[in-house]
Design an enzyme around this catalytic site. Structure first.
Site, PDB file in Angstrom:
ATOM      1  N   ALA A  17     -43.112 -25.182  38.872  1.00  0.00           N
ATOM      2  CA  ALA A  17     -44.023 -24.610  37.885  1.00  0.00           C
ATOM      3  C   ALA A  17     -43.252 -23.726  36.916  1.00  0.00           C
ATOM      4  O   ALA A  17     -42.165 -23.241  37.228  1.00  0.00           O
ATOM      5  CB  ALA A  17     -45.108 -23.792  38.578  1.00  0.00           C
ATOM      6  N   ASP A  18     -43.818 -23.548  35.748  1.00  0.00           N
ATOM      7  CA  ASP A  18     -43.277 -22.631  34.755  1.00  0.00           C
ATOM      8  C   ASP A  18     -44.459 -21.965  34.074  1.00  0.00           C
ATOM      9  O   ASP A  18     -45.487 -22.600  33.838  1.00  0.00           O
ATOM     10  CB  ASP A  18     -42.419 -23.373  33.729  1.00  0.00           C
ATOM     11  N   THR A  19     -44.330 -20.685  33.775  1.00  0.00           N
ATOM     12  CA  THR A  19     -45.416 -19.932  33.151  1.00  0.00           C
ATOM     13  C   THR A  19     -44.906 -19.204  31.927  1.00  0.00           C
ATOM     14  O   THR A  19     -43.780 -18.717  31.911  1.00  0.00           O
ATOM     15  CB  THR A  19     -46.012 -18.916  34.151  1.00  0.00           C
TER      16      THR A  19
END
Length: 86
Positions: free
Chosen positions: A46-48
């Protein structure tokens, strides 16, 4: 859990939503390659990104920068986008 060594600066020209997906894909590929995950195995990545007034804020450099970022977000509408890849 295995941390990715994937650099995130390569997709800076993309809109934020596309960029978080590209970063999540890159992280998943990096971890799969370094961990020896079999072809039919699975990696969750994931990346935010936080976007304020159309501008991605990026990661704060230190505690003072993080505090300033949180203060700039306080009481204001902003977006938090997360790209998730399995």
């Amino acid at each position: 859990m295995v941390a990715s060594d994937e650099a995130e600066e390569s997709d800076e020209g993309l809109p934020a939503g596309e960029r978080v997906m590209a970063h999540a894909r890159g992280k998943a590929r990096d971890v799969a390659a370094r961990s020896g995950v079999p072809v039919h195995g699975a990696v969750l990545a994931a990346d935010t990104e936080v976007v304020l007034d159309g501008r991605a804020l990026g990661k704060p450099a230190d505690a003072d920068a993080a505090r300033a970022m949180l203060q700039s977000l306080s009481g204001r509408a902003h977006e938090v986008m997360t790209g998730v890849v399995l």
